[in-house]
Motif scaffolding. Sequence first.
Motif, PDB file in Angstrom:
ATOM      1  N   GLU A 107     -37.283  83.480 -56.797  1.00  0.00           N
ATOM      2  CA  GLU A 107     -38.055  84.531 -57.297  1.00  0.00           C
ATOM      3  C   GLU A 107     -37.518  86.150 -57.084  1.00  0.00           C
ATOM      4  O   GLU A 107     -37.475  86.947 -57.723  1.00  0.00           O
ATOM      5  CB  GLU A 107     -39.418  84.682 -56.965  1.00  0.00           C
ATOM      6  CG  GLU A 107     -40.244  83.557 -57.785  1.00  0.00           C
ATOM      7  CD  GLU A 107     -41.727  83.554 -57.348  1.00  0.00           C
ATOM      8  OE1 GLU A 107     -41.908  83.068 -56.348  1.00  0.00           O
ATOM      9  OE2 GLU A 107     -42.770  83.875 -57.946  1.00  0.00           O
ATOM     10  N   LYS A 123     -34.485  86.959 -58.646  1.00  0.00           N
ATOM     11  CA  LYS A 123     -34.584  87.360 -59.899  1.00  0.00           C
ATOM     12  C   LYS A 123     -35.120  88.869 -60.037  1.00  0.00           C
ATOM     13  O   LYS A 123     -34.543  89.698 -60.761  1.00  0.00           O
ATOM     14  CB  LYS A 123     -35.723  86.423 -60.808  1.00  0.00           C
ATOM     15  CG  LYS A 123     -35.036  85.427 -61.464  1.00  0.00           C
ATOM     16  CD  LYS A 123     -35.983  84.494 -62.203  1.00  0.00           C
ATOM     17  CE  LYS A 123     -35.466  83.287 -62.859  1.00  0.00           C
ATOM     18  NZ  LYS A 123     -36.554  82.312 -63.162  1.00  0.00           N
ATOM     19  N   ILE A 124     -35.777  89.079 -58.993  1.00  0.00           N
ATOM     20  CA  ILE A 124     -36.577  90.509 -58.790  1.00  0.00           C
ATOM     21  C   ILE A 124     -35.340  91.655 -58.542  1.00  0.00           C
ATOM     22  O   ILE A 124     -35.411  92.439 -59.110  1.00  0.00           O
ATOM     23  CB  ILE A 124     -37.838  90.534 -58.063  1.00  0.00           C
ATOM     24  CG1 ILE A 124     -38.822  89.510 -58.374  1.00  0.00           C
ATOM     25  CG2 ILE A 124     -38.352  91.856 -57.762  1.00  0.00           C
ATOM     26  CD1 ILE A 124     -39.968  89.164 -57.338  1.00  0.00           C
ATOM     27  N   SER A 133     -43.024  88.144 -61.540  1.00  0.00           N
ATOM     28  CA  SER A 133     -41.616  88.589 -61.172  1.00  0.00           C
ATOM     29  C   SER A 133     -41.214  89.696 -62.175  1.00  0.00           C
ATOM     30  O   SER A 133     -40.499  90.967 -61.670  1.00  0.00           O
ATOM     31  CB  SER A 133     -40.738  87.526 -61.380  1.00  0.00           C
ATOM     32  OG  SER A 133     -40.906  86.527 -60.507  1.00  0.00           O
ATOM     33  N   TRP A 134     -41.381  89.856 -63.338  1.00  0.00           N
ATOM     34  CA  TRP A 134     -41.152  90.803 -64.169  1.00  0.00           C
ATOM     35  C   TRP A 134     -41.668  92.239 -63.838  1.00  0.00           C
ATOM     36  O   TRP A 134     -41.087  93.160 -63.913  1.00  0.00           O
ATOM     37  CB  TRP A 134     -41.519  90.387 -65.961  1.00  0.00           C
ATOM     38  CG  TRP A 134     -41.243  91.293 -66.778  1.00  0.00           C
ATOM     39  CD1 TRP A 134     -39.896  91.701 -67.305  1.00  0.00           C
ATOM     40  CD2 TRP A 134     -41.934  92.106 -67.719  1.00  0.00           C
ATOM     41  NE1 TRP A 134     -40.170  92.712 -68.414  1.00  0.00           N
ATOM     42  CE2 TRP A 134     -41.396  92.762 -68.616  1.00  0.00           C
ATOM     43  CE3 TRP A 134     -43.592  92.136 -67.934  1.00  0.00           C
ATOM     44  CZ2 TRP A 134     -42.039  93.685 -69.453  1.00  0.00           C
ATOM     45  CZ3 TRP A 134     -44.290  92.925 -68.783  1.00  0.00           C
ATOM     46  CH2 TRP A 134     -43.230  93.626 -69.651  1.00  0.00           C
ATOM     47  N   TYR A 157     -42.800  92.695 -60.830  1.00  0.00           N
ATOM     48  CA  TYR A 157     -42.110  93.410 -59.624  1.00  0.00           C
ATOM     49  C   TYR A 157     -40.790  94.254 -59.886  1.00  0.00           C
ATOM     50  O   TYR A 157     -40.524  94.867 -59.136  1.00  0.00           O
ATOM     51  CB  TYR A 157     -41.879  92.167 -58.838  1.00  0.00           C
ATOM     52  CG  TYR A 157     -42.927  91.440 -57.883  1.00  0.00           C
ATOM     53  CD1 TYR A 157     -43.872  92.451 -57.040  1.00  0.00           C
ATOM     54  CD2 TYR A 157     -43.469  90.185 -57.724  1.00  0.00           C
ATOM     55  CE1 TYR A 157     -44.857  91.898 -56.172  1.00  0.00           C
ATOM     56  CE2 TYR A 157     -44.473  89.956 -57.076  1.00  0.00           C
ATOM     57  CZ  TYR A 157     -45.238  90.593 -56.029  1.00  0.00           C
ATOM     58  OH  TYR A 157     -46.147  90.143 -55.360  1.00  0.00           O
ATOM     59  N   THR A 158     -40.044  93.465 -60.879  1.00  0.00           N
ATOM     60  CA  THR A 158     -38.866  94.169 -61.098  1.00  0.00           C
ATOM     61  C   THR A 158     -39.186  95.659 -61.710  1.00  0.00           C
ATOM     62  O   THR A 158     -38.414  96.363 -61.138  1.00  0.00           O
ATOM     63  CB  THR A 158     -37.939  93.287 -62.152  1.00  0.00           C
ATOM     64  OG1 THR A 158     -37.972  91.790 -61.824  1.00  0.00           O
ATOM     65  CG2 THR A 158     -36.888  93.918 -62.515  1.00  0.00           C
ATOM     66  N   THR A 174     -38.051  84.982 -67.329  1.00  0.00           N
ATOM     67  CA  THR A 174     -38.836  85.571 -66.130  1.00  0.00           C
ATOM     68  C   THR A 174     -40.286  85.090 -66.240  1.00  0.00           C
ATOM     69  O   THR A 174     -40.806  85.674 -67.087  1.00  0.00           O
ATOM     70  CB  THR A 174     -38.270  86.840 -65.948  1.00  0.00           C
ATOM     71  OG1 THR A 174     -37.267  87.091 -66.196  1.00  0.00           O
ATOM     72  CG2 THR A 174     -38.521  87.731 -64.477  1.00  0.00           C
ATOM     73  N   ARG A 198     -43.049  85.048 -51.698  1.00  0.00           N
ATOM     74  CA  ARG A 198     -42.310  84.840 -52.859  1.00  0.00           C
ATOM     75  C   ARG A 198     -40.982  83.875 -52.543  1.00  0.00           C
ATOM     76  O   ARG A 198     -40.836  84.299 -51.372  1.00  0.00           O
ATOM     77  CB  ARG A 198     -41.763  86.275 -53.671  1.00  0.00           C
ATOM     78  CG  ARG A 198     -42.556  87.233 -54.152  1.00  0.00           C
ATOM     79  CD  ARG A 198     -43.090  86.545 -55.490  1.00  0.00           C
ATOM     80  NE  ARG A 198     -44.808  86.393 -55.166  1.00  0.00           N
ATOM     81  CZ  ARG A 198     -45.679  85.738 -55.767  1.00  0.00           C
ATOM     82  NH1 ARG A 198     -45.079  84.755 -56.864  1.00  0.00           N
ATOM     83  NH2 ARG A 198     -46.755  85.310 -55.462  1.00  0.00           N
TER      84      ARG A 198
END
Lengths: 185, 112
Positions: A150, A153-154, A71-72, A74-75, A67, A146
Amino acid sequence: MESFERLVSLARSGNKEAFGQLYTGYFTPIYRFLYWRSRHKETAEDLTQTVFLKAYQSLPSFESTGTPFLSWLYTIARNLYLDHAKKKRSVLPDEPETFWENLPGVLPSTEEASLGRENKEILARALSGLSDDQRELVILRFIEDRSYEEIAKITGKNEEALRALNYRAMKLLREKLKHLFTDNG
Amino acid sequence: MDKDEAQFSELFQPLRRVTPRTSLLSETLLAVPTKQSVAGKRESHFLYVEFAQFALLSGFLIALVLLSPMSRGASMVDEIYAMEIEAEEINQNIDNGQLLAEMDSLEFDVNN
């Protein structure tokens, strides 16, 4: 200026200065995302701080090959916000009336600024009329710029489902904006 | 991004101007734990793991000593002597074909 990989590696080993450099680059998008999600300045500030403290603690487990770093983050921000919303049992700001007055980044007194502020208020009102899922998607897609890949993934959602959700959100936004702009003159 | 999406992206541009107050950045950095405290946490974690390993190994060794024939009063020389005699008996039985006869008898018992 250190490379991104070097900064992550240094920050992983506990180098606070390297973490500071990483942090400076990603601070604003994470704050902005949390601001529009919570629509509350103090909540966004608290959650942004928590995101970065959590990220600092979890850096040893972050794999830069998978990732992307943003994005990491944002998660982490998303999960923290959802936990916060669950605890509060409401996604509405504490004082909705003052929300419109405290919108940051507005220049006072000039005609252009006043027009900008008006548009900003209308957009924020239209955004608040969407469902929580739709609002999250619109923030990530149109404010944070985004890609679907992405966002998938988030959020852990399927890209096709996101496209369908965005189609419905745009349709709803069009109706709401049309209505709000007509009301304002 | 298609035409519709590009329009929305442009429309939402004013909302991108949201920025955090500058002091928030330094406040967060101050709240980040120092290298020493992070290392301290790791050290304490390793202490727990090492203690658990030590306790497990000690337990295993105690069990081994308690279960050994020596702890029941036999000396090490006697134990080795007994094992030698046993090995010799097995060798003799193989040579005499007695072991094969015993196995045949066992097979007969099982079959009947």
